[in-house]
Design a protein around this motif. Sequence first.
Motif, PDB file in Angstrom:
ATOM      1  N   GLU A   1       0.884  -1.226   0.138  1.00 59.44           N
ATOM      2  CA  GLU A   1      -0.092  -0.065  -0.025  1.00 59.44           C
ATOM      3  C   GLU A   1       0.830   1.174  -0.096  1.00 59.44           C
ATOM      4  O   GLU A   1       0.614   2.214  -0.649  1.00 59.44           O
ATOM      5  CB  GLU A   1      -0.891  -0.025   1.179  1.00 59.44           C
ATOM      6  N   ARG A   2       2.055   1.222   0.890  1.00 61.27           N
ATOM      7  CA  ARG A   2       2.782   2.468   0.739  1.00 61.27           C
ATOM      8  C   ARG A   2       3.589   2.493  -0.561  1.00 61.27           C
ATOM      9  O   ARG A   2       3.776   3.846  -0.958  1.00 61.27           O
ATOM     10  CB  ARG A   2       3.749   2.338   1.883  1.00 61.27           C
ATOM     11  N   LEU A   3       4.016   1.506  -0.858  1.00 62.20           N
ATOM     12  CA  LEU A   3       4.723   1.538  -2.382  1.00 62.20           C
ATOM     13  C   LEU A   3       3.814   2.205  -3.549  1.00 62.20           C
ATOM     14  O   LEU A   3       3.977   2.936  -4.035  1.00 62.20           O
ATOM     15  CB  LEU A   3       4.954   0.026  -2.948  1.00 62.20           C
ATOM     16  N   GLN A   4       2.580   1.694  -3.453  1.00 59.30           N
ATOM     17  CA  GLN A   4       1.510   2.191  -4.273  1.00 59.30           C
ATOM     18  C   GLN A   4       1.253   3.972  -4.128  1.00 59.30           C
ATOM     19  O   GLN A   4       1.082   4.527  -5.211  1.00 59.30           O
ATOM     20  CB  GLN A   4       0.117   1.434  -4.523  1.00 59.30           C
ATOM     21  N   GLU A   5       1.314   4.214  -2.970  1.00 62.32           N
ATOM     22  CA  GLU A   5       0.965   5.459  -2.681  1.00 62.32           C
ATOM     23  C   GLU A   5       2.217   6.577  -3.050  1.00 62.32           C
ATOM     24  O   GLU A   5       1.919   7.447  -3.659  1.00 62.32           O
ATOM     25  CB  GLU A   5       0.970   5.824  -1.127  1.00 62.32           C
TER      26      GLU A   5
ATOM     27  N   PRO B   1      10.360   5.366 -11.861  1.00 64.98           N
ATOM     28  CA  PRO B   1      10.669   4.130 -11.556  1.00 64.98           C
ATOM     29  C   PRO B   1      11.134   4.044 -10.032  1.00 64.98           C
ATOM     30  O   PRO B   1      11.828   5.032  -9.545  1.00 64.98           O
ATOM     31  CB  PRO B   1      11.774   3.804 -12.240  1.00 64.98           C
ATOM     32  N   ILE B   2      10.569   3.020  -9.402  1.00 66.64           N
ATOM     33  CA  ILE B   2      11.136   2.644  -7.956  1.00 66.64           C
ATOM     34  C   ILE B   2      12.162   1.543  -7.918  1.00 66.64           C
ATOM     35  O   ILE B   2      12.071   0.487  -8.880  1.00 66.64           O
ATOM     36  CB  ILE B   2       9.987   2.358  -7.189  1.00 66.64           C
TER      37      ILE B   2
ATOM     38  N   GLY C   1       4.949  -0.587  -9.673  1.00 63.12           N
ATOM     39  CA  GLY C   1       5.720   0.313 -10.307  1.00 63.12           C
ATOM     40  C   GLY C   1       7.479   0.023 -10.060  1.00 63.12           C
ATOM     41  O   GLY C   1       8.248   1.101 -10.154  1.00 63.12           O
ATOM     42  N   VAL C   2       7.659  -0.957  -9.343  1.00 64.06           N
ATOM     43  CA  VAL C   2       9.159  -1.255  -9.026  1.00 64.06           C
ATOM     44  C   VAL C   2       9.791  -1.711 -10.439  1.00 64.06           C
ATOM     45  O   VAL C   2       9.162  -2.511 -11.016  1.00 64.06           O
ATOM     46  CB  VAL C   2       9.281  -2.308  -8.030  1.00 64.06           C
ATOM     47  N   SER C   3      10.897  -0.789 -10.629  1.00 63.57           N
ATOM     48  CA  SER C   3      11.388  -1.323 -12.279  1.00 63.57           C
ATOM     49  C   SER C   3      12.804  -1.890 -12.203  1.00 63.57           C
ATOM     50  O   SER C   3      13.286  -2.160 -13.033  1.00 63.57           O
ATOM     51  CB  SER C   3      11.414   0.000 -12.964  1.00 63.57           C
ATOM     52  N   LYS C   4      13.385  -1.709 -10.992  1.00 63.94           N
ATOM     53  CA  LYS C   4      14.984  -2.144 -10.579  1.00 63.94           C
ATOM     54  C   LYS C   4      14.787  -2.903  -9.316  1.00 63.94           C
ATOM     55  O   LYS C   4      14.503  -2.504  -8.429  1.00 63.94           O
ATOM     56  CB  LYS C   4      15.688  -0.987 -10.798  1.00 63.94           C
TER      57      LYS C   4
END
Length: 299
Positions: free
Chosen positions: A192-196, A204-205, A225-228
């Motif tokens: 949830e925190r990641l999405q926020e 990119p996160i 949205g994590v890309s790396k």
Amino acid sequence: MPFINGKDMLMHAYKNGYGVGAFSAHNAETIQAIIWAAEETQSPVMIQVGQKVIQYMGMREMKSMIETFGEGTTVPIAIHLDHSRQFEQTAAAIKQGFQSVMFDGSGLEFEENARITARVVDIARALGIGAEGEIGKIGGTEDGITVEEEDAAITTVEEATRFVDSTDVDYLAISIGTAHGIFHNAPTIRMERLQEIVTAVQRPIVLHGGSSVPDDQVREAISLGVSKINIDTELRQAFSLGVQEVFNENPEEWHLAVSLDKGRERTKEKVLEKIKVFGSEGKAVDLLGSIAKQEEVGV
């Protein structure tokens, strides 16, 4: 040459919903394992040069070895400086032509971290190099530096937003429940925190401490949205166990080509496993095509 700007690589992953494996290399065999796995799957990869291998071998020397093994490679590669805690070292990597650099000021006060990271971003961007920063302390030990569990802190949306506004960093490492090293208990990523944070910063996160995170959590994090995704400990473990395997079978096998080859084989297997989880198989052609189109229109 297969080497491309880390920002171009990660923005393509971010926009197309897959993750790029950022695999730490420690010697010739681990470099080869990463590149061979990337070629076999036609996957873009980052090859990370970390602080431990810089102390052991040298930054320029490691980069030169990656470039040598990368000659003739058909997949996009970005050589990334990982966890630099010194502006001077980060600037040196930019000068040497790394395609991606990370200044890790997470141990500094917010203002100092943002100030130095912004300097790195300005220099890197002028030379077509991707820049990573970190906000929030990620627990565990990497390259001999330990952040105790009680000192680790989940990154807030406000911190991430302020940091991006202050630095315009290309990709952002945040603390969302992972730790460097192998987990004794399975972690729980704060989705949830990641999405926020992704919604707030729109870039990119980076997931540090990616080793041994359950595959389903990694896939969900990538979808948000994590890309790396950084992988280090599991590669070192695979290589070391491969070498041990040879000596367990024959304690008098003194040919390094035999033991090191087994380490390389086990490392390649681990990289292949991670690439499948990250969903980057077959993305090399799309990425290179996207870059070619950008160059045609002068973007």
